[in-house]
Design an enzyme around this catalytic site. Structure first.
Site, PDB file in Angstrom:
ATOM      1  N   GLY A 141       6.105  76.959  82.888  1.00 39.36           N
ATOM      2  CA  GLY A 141       7.095  75.928  82.680  1.00 39.36           C
ATOM      3  C   GLY A 141       7.287  75.006  83.969  1.00 39.36           C
ATOM      4  O   GLY A 141       7.493  73.724  83.969  1.00 39.36           O
ATOM      5  N   ALA A 142       7.037  75.651  85.094  1.00 39.65           N
ATOM      6  CA  ALA A 142       7.274  75.071  86.394  1.00 39.65           C
ATOM      7  C   ALA A 142       5.956  73.957  86.525  1.00 39.65           C
ATOM      8  O   ALA A 142       6.216  72.940  87.203  1.00 39.65           O
ATOM      9  CB  ALA A 142       7.198  76.176  87.484  1.00 39.65           C
TER      10      ALA A 142
END
Ligand code: HXC
Length: 510
Positions: A404-405
């Protein structure tokens, strides 16, 4: 005629003395400058134009009618910083401890109104004991008027607060609503309620320094964006900050004449990334080698150091830099880092400052401490901030961009304008080891097979090319050409026009 000229001079002289020479001496003995001396350092020589020097309070309780000091505990006006106008107010601790009365508040709100009307930054210097106790609700009303103006000016003009002495009670909330708070080490502290009240209510014994000194607010609480050793240093650094900022949300970016070649090649960057993916390197080296003359003004340096944010310039024009820092917690995103960077991204977006993002992030930090602390909500702040930002967004993935980063850090999917990767980039859902252990769980006991799967995963996914094949990365660039490519992209994006749908305001997960 002569006597009125003399009277003016005498009245000015009295006002300049504030609470009197003995209180000025006491101020100096504490290592602090007076309000006027501070303005002399902050503003260009001779540029200060004072407002309301003769204002006096109107309180008649507690024998106050006999205690009058011209100016009523705050020096207000405007001047210039390297030629650009700013409005200023400086609390005068020598007059009733800089406490805020009805008339003192009116002086500040007059300056706030002028700053907003003229789309000019405003800087407040704090050194005060809170509400003027003798005035009661009139002082509280004054604070409310100041707060309301802070909010209306937010996102329209830069607002900067410098805490240079006590800052308690009502005095803390106005700075808290401004864009940047700076403190002076050892002589300043900020808290809503002081050590005595804390002792009574919670039975904790703390000193002012432990409760709200610069070290607390720049590390733990993150209330302050930075701290400096003394008054002069703090004020000179604020001058430096102002040089980076546009005067308002409709003003052009300041443009400084520079000689640093925008096409400068930095061969040392080709070897910045260590051979092992688990070895750290200092992303600040990359930042300094990218911006003009290595001049980087870092914000919140001592808090959540796993992400670095601050201002630099490219071709003389300000950029906001956000970068994961592999030297601290491997650059992971946690709640503090997400909040810190989100606020910075939003500031840049308010004031049309382009964003340059350097990505090397292994993901979000796992664990109960983070989840219980609201990582979902705090991580979402950064995601939200990047996604809503309409300023030019340039992203360079240097190494890891996992999970997700990857999405959050100004990816193509959040309307990144120019997304580059170095050849060392690894854009994937997760690192090879973790991925293989999940996909090939049945082979977990067979070390050879796991090694083979890992190698295959690394070859296929731990590179920038899978993302580049899909157009999520616009180009894979040589590290040594980073400054040149960023400069060119910024030039191309100067006329960028992008508007979000009309709304009253958004509902960022606070
Ligand atoms: C009137 C004040 C004052 C105040 C200080 N003085 N605070 N006068 N109202 N709030 C005066 C003192 O009487 C003294 O006057 C001079 O300022 C210097 O103060 P000292 O106490 O001698 O200085 P020092 O020892 O350095 O201590 C500074 C201080 C302390 C820590 C700030 O003065 C203090 O605790 N003040 C009260 C703080 C406070 O409780 N404020 C109200 C917060 S409530 P002379 O004549 O001797 O020079 C609040 C609610 C607002 O603000 C909420 C809005 C949302």
């Amino acid at each position: 005629m002569t006597h009125v000229l003399e009277e003016l001079e005498q009245r000015r002289e009295a006002a300049r003395l504030g609470g009197g020479q003995h209180r000025i001496d006491a101020q100096h003995a504490k290592g602090k400058l007076t309000a006027r001396e501070r303005l002399d350092v902050l503003l260009d020589d001779g540029s200060f134009e004072e407002y309301d020097m003769f204002v006096q309070h109107r309180c008649t309780d507690f024998g106050m009618e006999d205690k009058q000091f011209a100016g009523d505990g705050v020096v207000t006006g405007w001047g210039t910083i390297n030629g650009r106008p700013v409005f200023v107010f400086a609390k005068d601790f020598t007059v009733f401890g800089g406490s805020l009365s009805e008339t003192h508040a009116r002086k500040i709100t007059k300056i706030q109104d002028m700053a907003l009307k003229n789309r000019t930054p405003i800087i407040g210097l704090f050194d005060a004991g809170g509400a003027r106790i003798q005035e009661g609700v009139a002082a509280l009303a004054g604070y409310g008027e100041v707060f309301q103006r802070n909010v209306l000016a937010s996102g329209v003009i830069p607002q900067i607060s410098v805490i240079m002495g006590p800052c308690a009670g009502g005095d803390v909330y106005s700075p808290a609503m401004t864009d940047f708070i700076y403190m002076v080490r050892d002589t300043s502290y900020m808290f809503v309620t002081g050590p005595e009240v804390v002792k009574t209510v919670t039975n904790e014994t703390v000193t002012s320094e432990e409760l709200g000194g610069a070290s607390i607010h720049t590390t733990k609480s993150s209330v302050a964006d930075g701290a400096f050793d003394n008054d002069v240093d703090a004020l000179l650094q604020v001058r430096r900050l102002v040089d980076f900022l546009p005067s308002s949300n409709t003003a052009d970016l300041p443009e400084l004449a520079v000689i640093d070649d925008p096409s400068r090649i930095e061969n040392s960057l080709d070897t910045l990334i260590p051979d092992s993916a688990n070895k750290p390197y200092d992303v600040k080296e990359l930042i300094r080698k990218t911006v003009d003359d290595g001049d980087f003004f870092e914000v919140q340096e001592s808090h959540a150091a796993n992400i670095v944010v601050g201002f630099g310039r490219i071709e003389g024009r300000t950029v906001g830099v956000v970068a994961n820092q592999p030297m601290v917690l491997a650059g992971v995103l946690d709640s503090d880092a997400s909040r810190k960077a989100a606020r910075f991204v939003r500031f840049c977006d308010c004031f049309n400052i382009p964003l340059v993002t350097f990505v090397d992030v292994p993901g979000f930090l796992p664990g109960t401490a983070q989840e219980y602390g609201g990582l979902i909500k705090h991580g979402a702040k950064l995601l939200f901030a990047y996604a809503e930002a309409t300023v030019p967004k340039i992203t360079i993935i240097t190494r890891k961009a996992y999970g997700g980063a990857y999405d959050v850090m100004a990816s193509k999917h959040l309307r990144g304008d120019v997304n580059y990767a170095w050849p060392s980039a690894q854009i994937a859902v997760m690192g090879a080891r973790g991925a293989v252990e999940i996909i090939f769980r049945k082979d977990i006991k067979d070390a050879d097979k796991i090694a083979e799967h890992t190698k295959n995963y690394e070859d296929r996914f731990l590179s920038p090319f899978v993302a580049a094949e899909r157009g999520y990365i616009d180009d894979v660039i040589m590290p040594h050409s980073t400054r040149r490519r960023v400069s060119k992209a910024l030039k191309m994006l100067r006329n960028k026009k992008l508007e979000n749908p009309w709304k009253k305001h958004d509902n960022i997960p606070l």
